[in-house]
Design a protein around this motif. Structure first.
Motif, PDB file in Angstrom:
ATOM      1  N   ALA A 134      12.683 -84.272-111.810  1.00  0.00           N
ATOM      2  CA  ALA A 134      12.937 -83.991-110.387  1.00  0.00           C
ATOM      3  C   ALA A 134      11.665 -84.114-109.560  1.00  0.00           C
ATOM      4  O   ALA A 134      11.404 -83.307-108.668  1.00  0.00           O
ATOM      5  N   ARG A 135      10.875 -85.144-109.850  1.00  0.00           N
ATOM      6  CA  ARG A 135       9.598 -85.315-109.158  1.00  0.00           C
ATOM      7  C   ARG A 135       9.531 -86.582-108.317  1.00  0.00           C
ATOM      8  O   ARG A 135       8.483 -86.904-107.764  1.00  0.00           O
ATOM      9  N   ALA A 136      10.637 -87.317-108.205  1.00  0.00           N
ATOM     10  CA  ALA A 136      10.618 -88.540-107.401  1.00  0.00           C
ATOM     11  C   ALA A 136      10.352 -88.189-105.936  1.00  0.00           C
ATOM     12  O   ALA A 136      10.918 -87.234-105.405  1.00  0.00           O
ATOM     13  N   ARG A 137       9.500 -88.945-105.295  1.00  0.00           N
ATOM     14  CA  ARG A 137       9.176 -88.673-103.890  1.00  0.00           C
ATOM     15  C   ARG A 137      10.208 -89.340-102.983  1.00  0.00           C
ATOM     16  O   ARG A 137      10.865 -90.312-103.361  1.00  0.00           O
ATOM     17  N   ALA A 138      10.323 -88.815-101.774  1.00  0.00           N
ATOM     18  CA  ALA A 138      11.188 -89.445-100.778  1.00  0.00           C
ATOM     19  C   ALA A 138      10.529 -90.726-100.280  1.00  0.00           C
ATOM     20  O   ALA A 138       9.309 -90.795-100.097  1.00  0.00           O
ATOM     21  N   LEU A 139      11.332 -91.733-100.044  1.00  0.00           N
ATOM     22  CA  LEU A 139      10.808 -92.987 -99.529  1.00  0.00           C
ATOM     23  C   LEU A 139      10.504 -92.859 -98.032  1.00  0.00           C
ATOM     24  O   LEU A 139      11.087 -92.011 -97.342  1.00  0.00           O
ATOM     25  N   PRO A 140       9.584 -93.663 -97.519  1.00  0.00           N
ATOM     26  CA  PRO A 140       9.147 -93.514 -96.130  1.00  0.00           C
ATOM     27  C   PRO A 140      10.290 -93.599 -95.128  1.00  0.00           C
ATOM     28  O   PRO A 140      11.129 -94.497 -95.190  1.00  0.00           O
ATOM     29  N   GLY A 141      10.332 -92.644 -94.200  1.00  0.00           N
ATOM     30  CA  GLY A 141      11.282 -92.661 -93.097  1.00  0.00           C
ATOM     31  C   GLY A 141      12.603 -91.981 -93.354  1.00  0.00           C
ATOM     32  O   GLY A 141      13.304 -91.604 -92.414  1.00  0.00           O
ATOM     33  N   VAL A 142      12.966 -91.773 -94.640  1.00  0.00           N
ATOM     34  CA  VAL A 142      14.306 -91.266 -94.918  1.00  0.00           C
ATOM     35  C   VAL A 142      14.454 -89.789 -94.586  1.00  0.00           C
ATOM     36  O   VAL A 142      15.518 -89.351 -94.142  1.00  0.00           O
ATOM     37  N   VAL A 143      13.408 -88.993 -94.769  1.00  0.00           N
ATOM     38  CA  VAL A 143      13.511 -87.563 -94.451  1.00  0.00           C
ATOM     39  C   VAL A 143      13.728 -87.381 -92.959  1.00  0.00           C
ATOM     40  O   VAL A 143      14.608 -86.620 -92.524  1.00  0.00           O
ATOM     41  N   GLU A 144      12.965 -88.096 -92.162  1.00  0.00           N
ATOM     42  CA  GLU A 144      13.096 -87.985 -90.711  1.00  0.00           C
ATOM     43  C   GLU A 144      14.486 -88.429 -90.253  1.00  0.00           C
ATOM     44  O   GLU A 144      15.112 -87.777 -89.410  1.00  0.00           O
ATOM     45  N   PHE A 145      14.971 -89.545 -90.825  1.00  0.00           N
ATOM     46  CA  PHE A 145      16.282 -90.043 -90.417  1.00  0.00           C
ATOM     47  C   PHE A 145      17.392 -89.063 -90.790  1.00  0.00           C
ATOM     48  O   PHE A 145      18.254 -88.748 -89.961  1.00  0.00           O
ATOM     49  N   THR A 146      17.411 -88.592 -92.013  1.00  0.00           N
ATOM     50  CA  THR A 146      18.509 -87.720 -92.460  1.00  0.00           C
ATOM     51  C   THR A 146      18.468 -86.372 -91.744  1.00  0.00           C
ATOM     52  O   THR A 146      19.516 -85.796 -91.423  1.00  0.00           O
ATOM     53  N   ARG A 147      17.285 -85.863 -91.468  1.00  0.00           N
ATOM     54  CA  ARG A 147      17.199 -84.611 -90.709  1.00  0.00           C
ATOM     55  C   ARG A 147      17.683 -84.807 -89.281  1.00  0.00           C
ATOM     56  O   ARG A 147      18.344 -83.923 -88.712  1.00  0.00           O
ATOM     57  N   PHE A 148      17.381 -85.946 -88.704  1.00  0.00           N
ATOM     58  CA  PHE A 148      17.868 -86.267 -87.359  1.00  0.00           C
ATOM     59  C   PHE A 148      19.397 -86.302 -87.356  1.00  0.00           C
ATOM     60  O   PHE A 148      20.045 -85.747 -86.468  1.00  0.00           O
ATOM     61  N   ALA A 149      19.962 -86.949 -88.366  1.00  0.00           N
ATOM     62  CA  ALA A 149      21.421 -87.018 -88.459  1.00  0.00           C
ATOM     63  C   ALA A 149      22.015 -85.622 -88.587  1.00  0.00           C
ATOM     64  O   ALA A 149      22.984 -85.281 -87.885  1.00  0.00           O
ATOM     65  N   ALA A 150      21.452 -84.805 -89.455  1.00  0.00           N
ATOM     66  CA  ALA A 150      21.986 -83.458 -89.680  1.00  0.00           C
ATOM     67  C   ALA A 150      21.903 -82.616 -88.415  1.00  0.00           C
ATOM     68  O   ALA A 150      22.820 -81.838 -88.108  1.00  0.00           O
ATOM     69  N   ARG A 151      20.815 -82.764 -87.664  1.00  0.00           N
ATOM     70  CA  ARG A 151      20.664 -81.990 -86.425  1.00  0.00           C
ATOM     71  C   ARG A 151      21.740 -82.335 -85.408  1.00  0.00           C
ATOM     72  O   ARG A 151      22.077 -81.515 -84.550  1.00  0.00           O
ATOM     73  N   HIS A 152      22.274 -83.532 -85.494  1.00  0.00           N
ATOM     74  CA  HIS A 152      23.291 -83.975 -84.534  1.00  0.00           C
ATOM     75  C   HIS A 152      24.700 -83.865 -85.111  1.00  0.00           C
ATOM     76  O   HIS A 152      25.629 -84.524 -84.630  1.00  0.00           O
ATOM     77  N   GLY A 153      24.851 -83.037 -86.114  1.00  0.00           N
ATOM     78  CA  GLY A 153      26.182 -82.771 -86.653  1.00  0.00           C
ATOM     79  C   GLY A 153      26.763 -83.876 -87.503  1.00  0.00           C
ATOM     80  O   GLY A 153      27.983 -83.928 -87.713  1.00  0.00           O
TER      81      GLY A 153
END
Length: 292
Positions: A134-153
């Protein structure tokens, strides 16, 4: 005559020197042929881990998708599921985005690097052990995108061909990498049962149809064609044919990420015959190369 003797003697001396073999170091022996060809995956893994271009492609893709996401949300007719996967009308359903996991969300290049260094090939035991780290890192940009999506329901749903017994390790890895996970229902692994749908191999169509029963899908992300649509038959021609109706969706509803290390594109070059010897598979891939 006396004046010419030194000149003649000098010529004789030079001729004698020229006749002597000059000292030439022995030629280096020709390198022995490699018993095993150089690892075909070395450049791919090195590029994935060290090339800034790799990171920029991911960053560019997720940033571009984010700029389009709210417009897709506002359009009630917008849907990113292929016709075969849209099993119920999307009107009034909750919005969602679907993301593949490996090489789309999580970077597994360290596992690929281990294979290159050891000279081995993919095997389920080593792969499972890597996933459980469980040590794989997130790829660039995906955390920001998915958090943005979640914030908008917009629900973030992960579809993966990881085996079902890796669900908990994968969920832990996603959370540790900073990705939003609403709950276990947000992750649909390979063993997910979908009533009324018969899964073919590792194709994701049944799981996309499960999502379709409850969500309007705004966007899909993946590094394999099968992350967007079932690919049957898996041949170069079949792959082109199945995606042809959706080319206008690329970069708007479907976002494709690079994976030169592995994928269904590879076995398509050797009739999907993983039982063939490694050398035979490599020979078939060489035959597929174009030189003009």
């Amino acid at each position: 005559m006396p004046l010419r003797l030194p000149f003649v003697a000098a010529l004789a001396l030079l001729a004698g020197c020229a006749a002597q073999p000059s000292h030439v170091p022995p030629a280096a022996p020709a390198p022995a042929p490699l018993a095993v060809p150089a690892d075909d995956n070395l450049n791919a893994v090195a590029w994935s881990q060290t090339a800034i271009e790799h990171d920029l492609i991911y960053l560019q893709t997720y940033r571009d998708a984010q700029t389009r996401l709210l417009a897709a949300l506002a359009d009630p007719h917008w849907d990113a599921l292929a016709k075969a996967d849209r099993v119920v009308p999307a009107d009034g359903l909750k919005p969602a985005v679907i993301l593949d996991v490996d090489e789309t969300v999580l970077d597994n290049s360290p596992y690929q690097a281990r294979l290159v260094r050891s000279g081995s090939e993919f095997n389920e035991a080593d792969w499972a052990a890597w996933c459980k780290e469980a040590r794989a890192r997130a790829l660039p940009g995906v955390v920001e995108f998915t958090r943005f999506a979640a914030r908008h329901g917009i629900e973030v749903i992960y579809l993966s061909n990881r085996a079902k017994d890796l669900d908990q390790a994968t969920l832990a890895n996603l959370r540790a990498a900073g990705l939003p996970v609403a709950g276990p229902q947000s992750f649909l692994g390979l063993g997910t049962f979908v009533e009324g749908c018969e899964q073919v191999g590792s194709e994701k169509g049944c799981r996309r149809q499960l999502v379709a029963r409850h969500h309007r899908v705004l966007m899909q992300f993946g590094d394999q064609l099968g992350d967007f649509v079932d690919v049957l038959p898996n041949t170069p021609e079949g792959r082109k044919r199945v995606v042809a109706p959706y080319l206008n969706w690329i970069g708007e509803r479907w976002f494709v990420l690079p994976n030169p290390s592995y994928g269904s594109w590879e076995p398509a070059l050797f009739d999907n015959d993983w039982q063939a010897p490694r050398e035979e598979r490599r020979r078939r891939k060489m035959q597929a190369l174009h030189v003009d």
